[in-house]
Each structure stands twice: as structure tokens, then as C-alpha cells.
Scaffold this motif. Structure first.
Motif, PDB file in Angstrom:
ATOM      1  N   SER A   1       0.724  -1.272   0.452  1.00 17.63           N
ATOM      2  CA  SER A   1       0.018  -0.218  -0.384  1.00 17.63           C
ATOM      3  C   SER A   1       0.535   1.247  -0.205  1.00 17.63           C
ATOM      4  CB  SER A   1      -0.660  -0.278   1.269  1.00 17.63           C
ATOM      5  OG  SER A   1      -0.318  -0.107   2.280  1.00 17.63           O
ATOM      6  N   PHE A   2       2.049   1.638   0.281  1.00 21.49           N
ATOM      7  CA  PHE A   2       2.879   2.382  -0.130  1.00 21.49           C
ATOM      8  C   PHE A   2       3.167   2.425  -1.167  1.00 21.49           C
ATOM      9  CE2 PHE A   2       6.814   4.705  -0.334  1.00 21.49           C
ATOM     10  CZ  PHE A   2       6.939   5.167   0.500  1.00 21.49           C
ATOM     11  N   THR A   3       2.831   4.260  -0.921  1.00 19.11           N
ATOM     12  CA  THR A   3       2.309   5.415  -1.895  1.00 19.11           C
ATOM     13  C   THR A   3       3.497   6.637  -2.145  1.00 19.11           C
ATOM     14  OG1 THR A   3       0.642   4.635  -3.098  1.00 19.11           O
ATOM     15  CG2 THR A   3       1.550   5.978  -4.225  1.00 19.11           C
ATOM     16  N   LYS A   4       3.972   7.135  -3.047  1.00 20.19           N
ATOM     17  CA  LYS A   4       4.923   8.183  -2.636  1.00 20.19           C
ATOM     18  C   LYS A   4       4.609   8.927  -4.443  1.00 20.19           C
ATOM     19  CE  LYS A   4       9.139  10.192  -0.426  1.00 20.19           C
ATOM     20  NZ  LYS A   4      10.395   9.767  -0.336  1.00 20.19           N
ATOM     21  N   ASP A   5       4.586  10.324  -4.105  1.00 23.66           N
ATOM     22  CA  ASP A   5       4.543  11.076  -5.298  1.00 23.66           C
ATOM     23  C   ASP A   5       4.020  10.143  -6.468  1.00 23.66           C
ATOM     24  OD1 ASP A   5       6.337  13.129  -4.570  1.00 23.66           O
ATOM     25  OD2 ASP A   5       7.768  11.859  -4.476  1.00 23.66           O
ATOM     26  N   GLY A   6       2.334   9.734  -5.962  1.00 26.49           N
ATOM     27  CA  GLY A   6       1.800   9.426  -6.884  1.00 26.49           C
ATOM     28  C   GLY A   6       2.384   8.034  -7.372  1.00 26.49           C
ATOM     29  N   GLN A   7       3.281   7.535  -7.236  1.00 30.20           N
ATOM     30  CA  GLN A   7       4.003   6.187  -7.278  1.00 30.20           C
ATOM     31  C   GLN A   7       3.441   5.325  -6.153  1.00 30.20           C
ATOM     32  OE1 GLN A   7       8.049   5.679  -9.103  1.00 30.20           O
ATOM     33  NE2 GLN A   7       7.956   3.408  -8.884  1.00 30.20           N
ATOM     34  N   ARG A   8       2.900   3.921  -6.896  1.00 30.85           N
ATOM     35  CA  ARG A   8       2.802   2.602  -5.628  1.00 30.85           C
ATOM     36  C   ARG A   8       3.706   1.624  -6.322  1.00 30.85           C
ATOM     37  NH1 ARG A   8      -3.114  -0.132  -4.581  1.00 30.85           N
ATOM     38  NH2 ARG A   8      -2.834  -1.307  -2.789  1.00 30.85           N
ATOM     39  N   CYS A   9       4.227   1.183  -4.814  1.00 29.21           N
ATOM     40  CA  CYS A   9       5.313  -0.130  -4.950  1.00 29.21           C
ATOM     41  C   CYS A   9       4.570  -1.141  -5.755  1.00 29.21           C
ATOM     42  CB  CYS A   9       5.295   0.181  -3.652  1.00 29.21           C
ATOM     43  SG  CYS A   9       6.617  -1.803  -2.967  1.00 29.21           S
ATOM     44  N   VAL A  10       5.505  -1.915  -6.244  1.00 28.98           N
ATOM     45  CA  VAL A  10       4.031  -3.249  -6.882  1.00 28.98           C
ATOM     46  C   VAL A  10       4.507  -4.504  -6.108  1.00 28.98           C
ATOM     47  CG1 VAL A  10       4.415  -1.668  -9.073  1.00 28.98           C
ATOM     48  CG2 VAL A  10       6.227  -3.146  -8.525  1.00 28.98           C
ATOM     49  N   ARG A  11       5.516  -4.371  -5.072  1.00 28.99           N
ATOM     50  CA  ARG A  11       5.632  -5.509  -4.176  1.00 28.99           C
ATOM     51  C   ARG A  11       4.548  -6.385  -3.719  1.00 28.99           C
ATOM     52  NH1 ARG A  11      12.065  -4.108  -2.411  1.00 28.99           N
ATOM     53  NH2 ARG A  11      13.500  -4.712  -4.554  1.00 28.99           N
ATOM     54  N   PRO A  12       4.712  -7.208  -3.728  1.00 26.39           N
ATOM     55  CA  PRO A  12       2.944  -8.062  -2.748  1.00 26.39           C
ATOM     56  C   PRO A  12       3.039  -7.668  -0.980  1.00 26.39           C
ATOM     57  CG  PRO A  12       5.085  -9.696  -3.380  1.00 26.39           C
ATOM     58  CD  PRO A  12       5.546  -8.158  -4.189  1.00 26.39           C
ATOM     59  N   ARG A  13       2.383  -7.745  -0.562  1.00 26.59           N
ATOM     60  CA  ARG A  13       1.889  -7.148   0.597  1.00 26.59           C
ATOM     61  C   ARG A  13       3.188  -8.448   1.419  1.00 26.59           C
ATOM     62  NH1 ARG A  13      -3.850  -4.540   1.740  1.00 26.59           N
ATOM     63  NH2 ARG A  13      -3.930  -3.067   0.469  1.00 26.59           N
ATOM     64  N   HIS A  14       3.086  -8.123   2.983  1.00 25.16           N
ATOM     65  CA  HIS A  14       3.839  -9.386   3.843  1.00 25.16           C
ATOM     66  C   HIS A  14       3.205  -8.450   4.876  1.00 25.16           C
ATOM     67  CE1 HIS A  14       6.479 -10.851   6.151  1.00 25.16           C
ATOM     68  NE2 HIS A  14       6.229  -9.499   6.602  1.00 25.16           N
ATOM     69  N   CYS A  15       2.899  -7.737   5.431  1.00 22.83           N
ATOM     70  CA  CYS A  15       2.167  -7.458   6.840  1.00 22.83           C
ATOM     71  C   CYS A  15       1.716  -5.616   6.582  1.00 22.83           C
ATOM     72  CB  CYS A  15       3.653  -7.626   7.994  1.00 22.83           C
ATOM     73  SG  CYS A  15       2.933  -7.957  10.182  1.00 22.83           S
ATOM     74  N   LYS A  16       1.315  -5.658   7.541  1.00 26.86           N
ATOM     75  CA  LYS A  16       0.527  -4.478   7.813  1.00 26.86           C
ATOM     76  C   LYS A  16       0.486  -3.354   6.719  1.00 26.86           C
ATOM     77  CE  LYS A  16       0.982  -4.244  12.054  1.00 26.86           C
ATOM     78  NZ  LYS A  16       0.104  -4.318  13.426  1.00 26.86           N
ATOM     79  N   GLU A  17      -0.229  -4.326   5.768  1.00 29.35           N
ATOM     80  CA  GLU A  17      -0.585  -3.830   4.179  1.00 29.35           C
ATOM     81  C   GLU A  17       0.691  -3.225   3.112  1.00 29.35           C
ATOM     82  OE1 GLU A  17      -3.851  -1.018   4.081  1.00 29.35           O
ATOM     83  OE2 GLU A  17      -5.154  -2.442   4.995  1.00 29.35           O
ATOM     84  N   LEU A  18       1.829  -3.584   4.067  1.00 29.05           N
ATOM     85  CA  LEU A  18       3.751  -3.410   3.123  1.00 29.05           C
ATOM     86  C   LEU A  18       4.263  -4.567   2.403  1.00 29.05           C
ATOM     87  CD1 LEU A  18       3.963  -0.780   5.969  1.00 29.05           C
ATOM     88  CD2 LEU A  18       3.596  -0.161   3.827  1.00 29.05           C
ATOM     89  N   CYS A  19       4.921  -4.247   2.122  1.00 29.89           N
ATOM     90  CA  CYS A  19       6.048  -4.911   1.836  1.00 29.89           C
ATOM     91  C   CYS A  19       7.050  -5.514   2.426  1.00 29.89           C
ATOM     92  CB  CYS A  19       6.841  -4.845   0.281  1.00 29.89           C
ATOM     93  SG  CYS A  19       7.694  -3.549   0.046  1.00 29.89           S
ATOM     94  N   ALA A  20       8.157  -6.101   3.126  1.00 29.51           N
ATOM     95  CA  ALA A  20       8.475  -6.893   3.085  1.00 29.51           C
ATOM     96  C   ALA A  20       9.198  -5.395   3.772  1.00 29.51           C
ATOM     97  CB  ALA A  20       9.153  -7.883   2.941  1.00 29.51           C
ATOM     98  N   THR A  21       9.856  -5.105   2.660  1.00 29.24           N
ATOM     99  CA  THR A  21      10.990  -3.797   2.602  1.00 29.24           C
ATOM    100  C   THR A  21      10.492  -2.862   3.507  1.00 29.24           C
ATOM    101  OG1 THR A  21      12.369  -5.055   0.758  1.00 29.24           O
ATOM    102  CG2 THR A  21      12.713  -2.492   1.371  1.00 29.24           C
ATOM    103  N   HIS A  22       9.546  -2.926   3.210  1.00 27.58           N
ATOM    104  CA  HIS A  22       8.648  -1.242   3.930  1.00 27.58           C
ATOM    105  C   HIS A  22       8.615  -1.998   5.615  1.00 27.58           C
ATOM    106  CE1 HIS A  22       8.399   0.249  -0.636  1.00 27.58           C
ATOM    107  NE2 HIS A  22       8.710   1.079  -0.001  1.00 27.58           N
ATOM    108  N   TYR A  23       8.349  -2.714   5.631  1.00 27.16           N
ATOM    109  CA  TYR A  23       7.654  -3.620   6.580  1.00 27.16           C
ATOM    110  C   TYR A  23       9.022  -3.296   7.322  1.00 27.16           C
ATOM    111  CZ  TYR A  23       6.119  -6.433  10.897  1.00 27.16           C
ATOM    112  OH  TYR A  23       5.696  -6.268  12.002  1.00 27.16           O
ATOM    113  N   THR A  24       9.649  -3.831   6.903  1.00 28.02           N
ATOM    114  CA  THR A  24      10.684  -3.482   8.468  1.00 28.02           C
ATOM    115  C   THR A  24      11.634  -2.020   7.592  1.00 28.02           C
ATOM    116  OG1 THR A  24      12.019  -6.174   7.377  1.00 28.02           O
ATOM    117  CG2 THR A  24      13.260  -4.377   7.941  1.00 28.02           C
TER     118      THR A  24
END
Length: 152
Positions: free
Chosen positions: A65-88
Motif C-alpha cells: 500500500s506504500f505510495t509516494k509522489d503518485g507512484q505505488r509500490c508494486v511488491r506484494p504485501r507482507h504485513c500491515k499492508e506493506l511489502c517486506a522491505t517497507h514493513y522492515t
């Protein structure tokens, strides 16, 4: 020579994307369906459509679900609606009580790296750049023998 403990394949059912050991032809879910079906294995594999209420092991969940400057991360969700990298990143930022918002330094990813295990078709989104299957195998390999779970 291919190492059988580190190789994977997809379930034989055409509509299933679950990762299985090369020794298995169906994932556990499809295998149960196949046992109940009067169809021969080949026809069952071609026609069966598994219906699950959660993402199967090796399957791809919803998008991060991470979005910045109109661009959304394409990686799959891992936890708390974030990909593993963004969650970490968020967890590390919070744990260290760093100044500012973690989102300010994060970037949305436009792709997923491949799992470095030979012939693995899955994205490497977990520990050491491995896919979920190989990351689990790596963790099991590092555990002392007395604490390992019994192979299924």
C-alpha cells in the motif's frame, strides 16, 4: 546436478500457483481435491480451480500500500499492508525512534528481484533476497538439529 532440497516447482493444477517440492505433483490443497474427484489426475490438473480464503504458500498477495509522489509500490504485501522491505523500514525506524517519518526516505519499488536459487520462478522478497520457500529452507538449515521441525 540439481540440488533437490533447494529446487521447487509449481503445483500441477493449471489454476494453482502454489509452490511445491519437485517430489510432489499437487499442493496439499489440490491433493485433497484430487482424492475426492472421480477424474483422472491429468484431467483434474487441467480443470480443477482451487478456491482459497487466504494466499497459498508461494502465492502472490495483494500489492503493497506504500505510495509516494503518485507512484505505488508494486511488491506484494507482507504485513500491515506493506511489502517486506517497507514493513522492515517502518519497524526499524519506529524501534530506533529515528527523527522524521520513515516514509520520507522510503521509495516505492517498481519491480521485484528474482530469487537467486537456480530455476526458482518466485520473486526474492524475503531474507537474503530469497523467495519465501527458499528463505524458510535457509532458516531451517541454520537451526540446530534439536530444534528443527519434523519434515512434512
Amino acid at each position: 546436478m540439481q540440488e533437490p532440497r533447494s529446487s521447487v516447482s509449481l503445483c500441477r493444477t493449471a489454476a494453482c500457483d502454489t509452490v511445491v517440492s519437485p517430489a510432489n505433483i499437487f499442493c496439499p490443497f489440490c491433493k485433497e481435491g484430487q482424492k475426492k474427484s472421480p477424474l483422472p489426475a491429468a484431467e483434474f490438473a487441467r480443470t480443477f480451480v482451487p478456491v482459497r480464503n487466504r494466499v497459498a504458500f508461494g502465492g502472490v498477495p495483494e500489492q503493497c500500500s506504500f505510495t509516494k509522489d503518485g507512484q505505488r509500490c508494486v511488491r506484494p504485501r507482507h504485513c500491515k499492508e506493506l511489502c517486506a522491505t517497507h514493513y522492515t523500514q517502518r519497524k526499524t525506524h519506529t524501534t530506533r525512534k529515528a527523527a522524521g517519518r520513515w516514509e520520507d526516505t522510503a521509495v516505492p519499488y517498481d519491480g521485484s528481484p528474482a530469487c537467486p536459487a537456480p530455476a526458482c520462478p518466485l520473486p526474492g522478497l524475503y531474507g537474503r533476497g530469497l523467495c519465501r520457500h527458499h528463505a524458510q529452507r535457509f532458516r531451517e538449515h541454520r537451526l540446530p538439529w534439536s530444534t528443527r521441525s519434523v519434515p512434512r
